[in-house]
Scaffold this motif. Sequence first.
Motif, PDB file in Angstrom:
ATOM      1  N   MET A   1     -12.973  82.454  64.351  1.00 20.92           N
ATOM      2  CA  MET A   1     -11.894  83.021  65.138  1.00 20.92           C
ATOM      3  C   MET A   1     -10.688  82.098  65.163  1.00 20.92           C
ATOM      4  N   LYS A   2     -10.908  80.790  65.296  1.00 17.90           N
ATOM      5  CA  LYS A   2      -9.824  79.828  65.322  1.00 17.90           C
ATOM      6  C   LYS A   2      -9.062  79.843  64.002  1.00 17.90           C
ATOM      7  N   LYS A   3      -9.821  79.972  62.886  1.00 16.00           N
ATOM      8  CA  LYS A   3      -9.191  80.009  61.568  1.00 16.00           C
ATOM      9  C   LYS A   3      -8.300  81.237  61.440  1.00 16.00           C
ATOM     10  N   LEU A   4      -8.764  82.365  61.946  1.00 19.78           N
ATOM     11  CA  LEU A   4      -7.986  83.600  61.888  1.00 19.78           C
ATOM     12  C   LEU A   4      -6.708  83.461  62.695  1.00 19.78           C
ATOM     13  N   LEU A   5      -6.787  82.909  63.881  1.00 19.46           N
ATOM     14  CA  LEU A   5      -5.596  82.698  64.708  1.00 19.46           C
ATOM     15  C   LEU A   5      -4.618  81.742  64.038  1.00 19.46           C
ATOM     16  N   LEU A   6      -5.143  80.690  63.422  1.00 19.41           N
ATOM     17  CA  LEU A   6      -4.305  79.729  62.718  1.00 19.41           C
ATOM     18  C   LEU A   6      -3.601  80.404  61.542  1.00 19.41           C
ATOM     19  N   LEU A   7      -4.331  81.186  60.773  1.00 20.25           N
ATOM     20  CA  LEU A   7      -3.744  81.903  59.641  1.00 20.25           C
ATOM     21  C   LEU A   7      -2.675  82.888  60.102  1.00 20.25           C
ATOM     22  N   MET A   8      -2.940  83.601  61.188  1.00 18.96           N
ATOM     23  CA  MET A   8      -1.967  84.551  61.711  1.00 18.96           C
ATOM     24  C   MET A   8      -0.715  83.827  62.204  1.00 18.96           C
ATOM     25  N   SER A   9      -0.888  82.678  62.846  1.00 23.96           N
ATOM     26  CA  SER A   9       0.251  81.901  63.324  1.00 23.96           C
ATOM     27  C   SER A   9       1.090  81.407  62.161  1.00 23.96           C
ATOM     28  N   CYS A  10       0.431  80.909  61.127  1.00 21.70           N
ATOM     29  CA  CYS A  10       1.153  80.432  59.933  1.00 21.70           C
ATOM     30  C   CYS A  10       1.890  81.586  59.265  1.00 21.70           C
ATOM     31  N   ALA A  11       1.244  82.727  59.151  1.00 22.02           N
ATOM     32  CA  ALA A  11       1.888  83.891  58.527  1.00 22.02           C
ATOM     33  C   ALA A  11       3.115  84.318  59.320  1.00 22.02           C
ATOM     34  N   ALA A  12       3.012  84.330  60.628  1.00 22.12           N
ATOM     35  CA  ALA A  12       4.144  84.703  61.477  1.00 22.12           C
ATOM     36  C   ALA A  12       5.278  83.698  61.332  1.00 22.12           C
ATOM     37  N   LEU A  13       4.940  82.421  61.246  1.00 22.30           N
ATOM     38  CA  LEU A  13       5.954  81.373  61.088  1.00 22.30           C
ATOM     39  C   LEU A  13       6.704  81.544  59.772  1.00 22.30           C
ATOM     40  N   PHE A  14       5.988  81.751  58.675  1.00 18.79           N
ATOM     41  CA  PHE A  14       6.632  81.895  57.377  1.00 18.79           C
ATOM     42  C   PHE A  14       7.445  83.179  57.295  1.00 18.79           C
ATOM     43  N   THR A  15       6.975  84.226  57.897  1.00 22.78           N
ATOM     44  CA  THR A  15       7.718  85.485  57.903  1.00 22.78           C
ATOM     45  C   THR A  15       9.008  85.333  58.694  1.00 22.78           C
ATOM     46  N   ALA A  16       8.970  84.651  59.808  1.00 19.52           N
ATOM     47  CA  ALA A  16      10.152  84.466  60.645  1.00 19.52           C
ATOM     48  C   ALA A  16      11.199  83.616  59.943  1.00 19.52           C
ATOM     49  N   CYS A  17      10.764  82.703  59.076  1.00 16.33           N
ATOM     50  CA  CYS A  17      11.691  81.800  58.390  1.00 16.33           C
ATOM     51  C   CYS A  17      12.312  82.429  57.149  1.00 16.33           C
ATOM     52  N   HIS A  18      11.782  83.522  56.680  1.00 16.02           N
ATOM     53  CA  HIS A  18      12.287  84.169  55.476  1.00 16.02           C
ATOM     54  C   HIS A  18      13.567  84.935  55.807  1.00 16.02           C
ATOM     55  N   GLU A  19      14.637  84.647  55.064  1.00 15.47           N
ATOM     56  CA  GLU A  19      15.884  85.371  55.303  1.00 15.47           C
ATOM     57  C   GLU A  19      16.189  86.274  54.118  1.00 15.47           C
ATOM     58  N   SER A  20      16.777  87.405  54.403  1.00 19.02           N
ATOM     59  CA  SER A  20      17.146  88.336  53.348  1.00 19.02           C
ATOM     60  C   SER A  20      18.331  87.776  52.566  1.00 19.02           C
ATOM     61  N   LEU A  21      18.595  88.349  51.418  1.00 16.62           N
ATOM     62  CA  LEU A  21      19.725  87.910  50.614  1.00 16.62           C
ATOM     63  C   LEU A  21      21.036  88.158  51.355  1.00 16.62           C
ATOM     64  N   GLU A  22      21.097  89.250  52.097  1.00 15.92           N
ATOM     65  CA  GLU A  22      22.288  89.553  52.889  1.00 15.92           C
ATOM     66  C   GLU A  22      22.486  88.510  53.989  1.00 15.92           C
ATOM     67  N   GLU A  23      21.405  88.128  54.653  1.00 15.41           N
ATOM     68  CA  GLU A  23      21.486  87.090  55.683  1.00 15.41           C
ATOM     69  C   GLU A  23      21.899  85.756  55.066  1.00 15.41           C
ATOM     70  N   ARG A  24      21.373  85.483  53.894  1.00 13.13           N
ATOM     71  CA  ARG A  24      21.737  84.246  53.183  1.00 13.13           C
ATOM     72  C   ARG A  24      23.225  84.238  52.840  1.00 13.13           C
ATOM     73  N   ALA A  25      23.733  85.369  52.348  1.00 12.35           N
ATOM     74  CA  ALA A  25      25.152  85.459  51.987  1.00 12.35           C
ATOM     75  C   ALA A  25      26.033  85.212  53.210  1.00 12.35           C
ATOM     76  N   ALA A  26      25.672  85.810  54.324  1.00 15.56           N
ATOM     77  CA  ALA A  26      26.445  85.626  55.560  1.00 15.56           C
ATOM     78  C   ALA A  26      26.399  84.172  56.014  1.00 15.56           C
ATOM     79  N   ARG A  27      25.220  83.585  55.971  1.00 12.09           N
ATOM     80  CA  ARG A  27      25.063  82.186  56.387  1.00 12.09           C
ATOM     81  C   ARG A  27      25.850  81.254  55.465  1.00 12.09           C
ATOM     82  N   GLU A  28      25.714  81.450  54.154  1.00 10.50           N
ATOM     83  CA  GLU A  28      26.410  80.583  53.210  1.00 10.50           C
ATOM     84  C   GLU A  28      27.929  80.708  53.329  1.00 10.50           C
ATOM     85  N   ALA A  29      28.412  81.916  53.552  1.00 12.84           N
ATOM     86  CA  ALA A  29      29.860  82.106  53.717  1.00 12.84           C
ATOM     87  C   ALA A  29      30.364  81.379  54.950  1.00 12.84           C
TER      88      ALA A  29
END
Length: 129
Positions: free
Chosen positions: A1-29
């Motif tokens: 169970m702990k491993k599953l929670l850890l994996l879910m937390s890591c997945a949520a963290l990586f998903t939250a950090c992923h930016e779309s190309l449009e978001e990247r363009a706005a940020r870079e500009a």
Amino acid sequence: MKKLLLLMSCAALFTACHESLEERAAREAEEFTRKNCPVPVSKYIVNDSMTYDGATRTIHYYYTIKGKADTTAIDWSIAKPELIKGVKAATHIRIYKENGFNFAYTYYSSKHKGKKLVDVTITPKDYNE
């Protein structure tokens, strides 16, 4: 169970950090403008800012023309073919070209505040020919 929670937390963290190309363009500009502008491009041209318009998927560059070049006597119709060549050759915007972004260039007069001398939009049709 702990491993599953850890994996879910890591997945949520990586998903939250992923930016779309449009978001990247706005940020870079925004970052480019904040860190670099105004920046001289040549003796007569200053890059004032860069923006991203998500509704039209357009990266927009704003410039001021000064000195001898700041005139309406110049035939500005030559600007678009030259800008198309520049977009085609530019490697730093390759990811945006591959994804069909537009590129707009607006040049203002320094003598006559607010007067547009050139306003050009380069589309995928232009740079993929």
